[in-house]
Enzyme design. Sequence first.
Site, PDB file in Angstrom:
ATOM      1  N   LEU A 100       0.851  -1.192   0.000  1.00 41.03           N
ATOM      2  CA  LEU A 100       0.000   0.000   0.000  1.00 41.03           C
ATOM      3  C   LEU A 100       0.890   1.247   0.000  1.00 41.03           C
ATOM      4  O   LEU A 100       0.583   2.263  -0.607  1.00 41.03           O
ATOM      5  CB  LEU A 100      -0.812  -0.044   1.304  1.00 41.03           C
ATOM      6  CG  LEU A 100      -2.063   0.743   1.464  1.00 41.03           C
ATOM      7  CD1 LEU A 100      -3.106   0.229   0.493  1.00 41.03           C
ATOM      8  CD2 LEU A 100      -2.587   0.554   2.900  1.00 41.03           C
ATOM      9  N   ASP A 140       5.601  12.709  16.088  1.00 41.90           N
ATOM     10  CA  ASP A 140       6.027  12.567  14.692  1.00 41.90           C
ATOM     11  C   ASP A 140       4.861  13.014  13.815  1.00 41.90           C
ATOM     12  O   ASP A 140       4.378  12.276  12.956  1.00 41.90           O
ATOM     13  CB  ASP A 140       6.384  11.090  14.438  1.00 41.90           C
ATOM     14  CG  ASP A 140       7.151  10.900  13.132  1.00 41.90           C
ATOM     15  OD1 ASP A 140       7.560  11.914  12.545  1.00 41.90           O
ATOM     16  OD2 ASP A 140       7.334   9.745  12.705  1.00 41.90           O
ATOM     17  N   GLN A 194       7.493  -1.166   5.034  1.00 42.51           N
ATOM     18  CA  GLN A 194       6.578  -1.283   3.898  1.00 42.51           C
ATOM     19  C   GLN A 194       5.231  -1.734   4.471  1.00 42.51           C
ATOM     20  O   GLN A 194       5.202  -2.532   5.414  1.00 42.51           O
ATOM     21  CB  GLN A 194       7.137  -2.309   2.929  1.00 42.51           C
ATOM     22  CG  GLN A 194       6.533  -2.252   1.570  1.00 42.51           C
ATOM     23  CD  GLN A 194       7.559  -2.676   0.504  1.00 42.51           C
ATOM     24  OE1 GLN A 194       8.492  -1.946   0.221  1.00 42.51           O
ATOM     25  NE2 GLN A 194       7.384  -3.848  -0.050  1.00 42.51           N
ATOM     26  N   SER A 204       5.319   2.404   0.667  1.00 45.77           N
ATOM     27  CA  SER A 204       6.672   1.936   0.928  1.00 45.77           C
ATOM     28  C   SER A 204       7.471   3.103   1.486  1.00 45.77           C
ATOM     29  O   SER A 204       7.797   4.034   0.765  1.00 45.77           O
ATOM     30  CB  SER A 204       7.275   1.437  -0.385  1.00 45.77           C
ATOM     31  OG  SER A 204       8.498   0.840  -0.118  1.00 45.77           O
ATOM     32  N   ALA A 205       7.721   3.068   2.782  1.00 47.47           N
ATOM     33  CA  ALA A 205       8.491   4.147   3.402  1.00 47.47           C
ATOM     34  C   ALA A 205       9.924   3.663   3.617  1.00 47.47           C
ATOM     35  O   ALA A 205      10.253   2.525   3.282  1.00 47.47           O
ATOM     36  CB  ALA A 205       7.836   4.559   4.713  1.00 47.47           C
ATOM     37  N   SER A 206      10.743   4.552   4.174  1.00 45.18           N
ATOM     38  CA  SER A 206      12.165   4.215   4.236  1.00 45.18           C
ATOM     39  C   SER A 206      12.473   3.114   5.238  1.00 45.18           C
ATOM     40  O   SER A 206      13.414   2.350   5.058  1.00 45.18           O
ATOM     41  CB  SER A 206      12.963   5.456   4.597  1.00 45.18           C
ATOM     42  OG  SER A 206      12.454   5.982   5.789  1.00 45.18           O
ATOM     43  N   ILE A 207      11.664   3.022   6.260  1.00 43.11           N
ATOM     44  CA  ILE A 207      11.960   2.003   7.266  1.00 43.11           C
ATOM     45  C   ILE A 207      11.046   0.802   7.108  1.00 43.11           C
ATOM     46  O   ILE A 207      11.457  -0.332   7.339  1.00 43.11           O
ATOM     47  CB  ILE A 207      11.869   2.617   8.677  1.00 43.11           C
ATOM     48  CG1 ILE A 207      13.039   3.577   8.851  1.00 43.11           C
ATOM     49  CG2 ILE A 207      11.857   1.553   9.761  1.00 43.11           C
ATOM     50  CD1 ILE A 207      13.242   4.148  10.202  1.00 43.11           C
ATOM     51  N   LYS A 220       2.566  -3.800   8.801  1.00 43.30           N
ATOM     52  CA  LYS A 220       3.754  -2.973   8.586  1.00 43.30           C
ATOM     53  C   LYS A 220       4.960  -3.890   8.746  1.00 43.30           C
ATOM     54  O   LYS A 220       5.081  -4.580   9.771  1.00 43.30           O
ATOM     55  CB  LYS A 220       3.726  -1.875   9.668  1.00 43.30           C
ATOM     56  CG  LYS A 220       4.606  -0.714   9.411  1.00 43.30           C
ATOM     57  CD  LYS A 220       4.251   0.408  10.383  1.00 43.30           C
ATOM     58  CE  LYS A 220       5.364   1.412  10.468  1.00 43.30           C
ATOM     59  NZ  LYS A 220       5.048   2.535  11.320  1.00 43.30           N
TER      60      LYS A 220
HETATM   61  N1  LIG Z   1      -3.366   2.046   9.796  1.00 39.30           N
HETATM   62  C1  LIG Z   1      -3.180   2.414   8.534  1.00 39.30           C
HETATM   63  N2  LIG Z   1      -4.216   2.481   7.661  1.00 39.30           N
HETATM   64  C2  LIG Z   1      -4.036   2.863   6.393  1.00 39.30           C
HETATM   65  N3  LIG Z   1      -2.850   3.201   5.865  1.00 39.30           N
HETATM   66  C3  LIG Z   1      -1.776   3.152   6.659  1.00 39.30           C
HETATM   67  C4  LIG Z   1      -1.880   2.758   8.039  1.00 39.30           C
HETATM   68  N4  LIG Z   1      -0.664   2.797   8.581  1.00 39.30           N
HETATM   69  C5  LIG Z   1       0.167   3.202   7.614  1.00 39.30           C
HETATM   70  N5  LIG Z   1      -0.492   3.436   6.451  1.00 39.30           N
HETATM   71  C6  LIG Z   1       0.091   3.890   5.166  1.00 39.30           C
HETATM   72  O1  LIG Z   1       1.458   3.555   5.133  1.00 39.30           O
HETATM   73  C7  LIG Z   1       2.296   4.718   5.108  1.00 39.30           C
HETATM   74  C8  LIG Z   1       3.543   4.486   5.922  1.00 39.30           C
HETATM   75  O2  LIG Z   1       3.169   4.131   7.250  1.00 39.30           O
HETATM   76  P1  LIG Z   1       3.969   4.624   8.535  1.00 39.30           P
HETATM   77  O3  LIG Z   1       3.998   6.101   8.551  1.00 39.30           O
HETATM   78  O4  LIG Z   1       3.385   3.970   9.719  1.00 39.30           O
HETATM   79  O5  LIG Z   1       5.387   4.013   8.175  1.00 39.30           O
HETATM   80  P2  LIG Z   1       6.830   4.558   8.568  1.00 39.30           P
HETATM   81  O6  LIG Z   1       7.818   3.623   7.978  1.00 39.30           O
HETATM   82  O7  LIG Z   1       6.888   4.764  10.017  1.00 39.30           O
HETATM   83  O8  LIG Z   1       6.909   5.903   7.783  1.00 39.30           O
HETATM   84  P3  LIG Z   1       7.539   7.303   8.249  1.00 39.30           P
HETATM   85  O9  LIG Z   1       8.472   7.067   9.396  1.00 39.30           O
HETATM   86  O10 LIG Z   1       8.220   7.762   7.010  1.00 39.30           O
HETATM   87  O11 LIG Z   1       6.357   8.144   8.627  1.00 39.30           O
HETATM   88  C9  LIG Z   1       1.405   5.833   5.616  1.00 39.30           C
HETATM   89  O12 LIG Z   1       1.781   7.084   5.124  1.00 39.30           O
HETATM   90  C10 LIG Z   1       0.020   5.407   5.101  1.00 39.30           C
HETATM   91  O13 LIG Z   1      -0.146   5.781   3.778  1.00 39.30           O
END
Ligand SMILES: Nc1ncnc2c1ncn2[C@@H]1O[C@H](COP(=O)(O)OP(=O)(O)OP(=O)(O)O)[C@@H](O)[C@H]1O
Length: 571
Positions: A128, A311, A135, A130-133, A178
């Site tokens: 859905l 954050d 997916q 893909s972030a740096s840490i 996640k």
């Molecule tokens: N509970 C959820 N419901 C729907 N989409 C979600 C949910 N959690 C995360 N996402 C989607 O996934 C993306 C990344 O999630 P999240 O921010 O938790 O990851 P991260 O690796 O911690 O990213 P970052 O540290 O860059 O914010 C979110 O921007 C969102 O689009």
Amino acid sequence: MVSSLWRLIYITYILRRFRLDTYFAKKYNLVVFKLIALFFFWVPNKYPQYSIGLRLRLALEHLGPLWVKLGQLLSIQDDFFNSEITQELKQLQERVQPFASKQAQAIINRDLNGKVEKLLPFIAEQPLASASIAQVYAAQLNYQALVNLKEQLGEHDNLVINDLDDFSASTNVEVVVKVIRPFVRQQIQKDLRLLRFLTSIINEHLDSANRIRSAEIVDELENSCRVELDLTLEAGNGQTLRNDWLNSHILYVPKVFFASKDIAVVERIHGTSINNYQELISKQVNTELLAKRGVEIFFRQLLEYNFFHADMHPGNIFADITDPQDPTYIAIDFGIVGSLTAIDKKYLVENLIAFFRRDYKKIAELHINSGWIRGKVEINELERQISRALDPLFNKSLNDIRLSLVLKNLFKVGRDYNMVVQPQLILLQKTLVYVEAMGRNVYPELNLWETAKPILEQWFEKEYGLKAQSIKVAKTLPHIFDFMGHVPDDVYRLFDNQQQLLQKLEQMTTKFERQQAKIINFMLFGFGMLFIVLSSLLYSLNLVFLSVVATVLSVILLVSLIIKIFIGAFK
Ligand SMILES: Nc1ncnc2c1ncn2[C@@H]1O[C@H](COP(=O)(O)OP(=O)(O)OP(=O)(O)O)[C@@H](O)[C@H]1O
């Protein structure tokens, strides 16, 4: 070791590719940057038309997650780069390729220990996000299977299953899974070591006036990465935040069902990104209410629950606009959270209230009387410094007053007077930067002054006002009376104890005196006898005069002994 060396070479190559070495060589006048230019002379200058801010941003994005986080951190400090660069850094985005879903599946299988089909009957094939840490995958959770698993948790000690009392479902629940990127932990740790090494080299060669706060920055990065890289910690934070806001209408915190270090299963939310201003407008959302509610949520997290989402960048905040006239918030990603000590909370609120009243003397007094600033400080001088730092902020219109800047400037004055600003206060100030930016983005006319002032004043009145103090005193009165009721007994016991102590002391003194007398008697007798023996020895050697002296001395000693014993007997 070899891989760290390669990485170091790659980092320096990227510095050269974006000609950052030339910028830093000029800024810090260090040979090390000139050496980079020499070593990588063959790297073409591809971006001569790009500004330094843009080149720095692109370089950080190339280097990966830790560097992007470093840039984001530096973008909210203004003692590192000028405003043009910090503006550019604020736009840092994580440009990462998604990793293969097969790998994600393998991690999920490993951590769920053969229970995947039962717990997660459906997991989407494509991510859905893909972030740096991490997916993120859409999935379905078999809620009943989770309830059963919680009962036999012992078998799955790598999993943290949150309390399920606040959630109920009879069918499958829509969730997201996640998954932490494979090897990202190792890469971040390696990069952290290199960053520490590089900044310490730079610092060593800088004169004290130009030194950068490298250790502080790297520590902060390390700390936030530690939490973000362990999803069980995030699951705990999510649950705390959810508990705080469970009965609230204005903020929804999705349920984090369970987590291991590498995966977390979270209730899926559907909201509009707070960045999507176009949609908010086209759906005629009451943006004023939305912005004000954002400020309210921030201060309530802090003052009521003392647990704040730290954050709050726009990617983590969504709006539920099902009813455009009653818009509410949804927050995700609970990796970084904060809380303040009671003292810091009071410091913050009192200073902000005094600022709202433009009462700089009060702010100066607060800093001195509360001991935040120690040593000899001239109150008028401190007031002048505070006024110099804060008053320009009033020159703007009320809509433009930024509380985050007020705090930042206040901390700066404090630091000039050797005040130690607690890291959690700094975290809060940085969160406020996002909250304010978000609020203004949603509703540009947002007047933080009007929104925040009553919240702060009400809290202060409730906690420290006359009524609060009277209630506190009333609550303590029974304890005081109880205490006073015991005072006579306690005093008696105290005197009694003291009497016993004195008696003991007396006994010990007498004993000591007796011992002392015995030793003296023994010595008088010993030396008396010694002189008698000596006198007869001297006499036999024909040293008559000396023999007489020794006899006289022995007589004196023995007579003194007899007199001492005689007096002692009559004492
Ligand atoms: N509970 C959820 N419901 C729907 N989409 C979600 C949910 N959690 C995360 N996402 C989607 O996934 C993306 C990344 O999630 P999240 O921010 O938790 O990851 P991260 O690796 O911690 O990213 P970052 O540290 O860059 O914010 C979110 O921007 C969102 O689009």
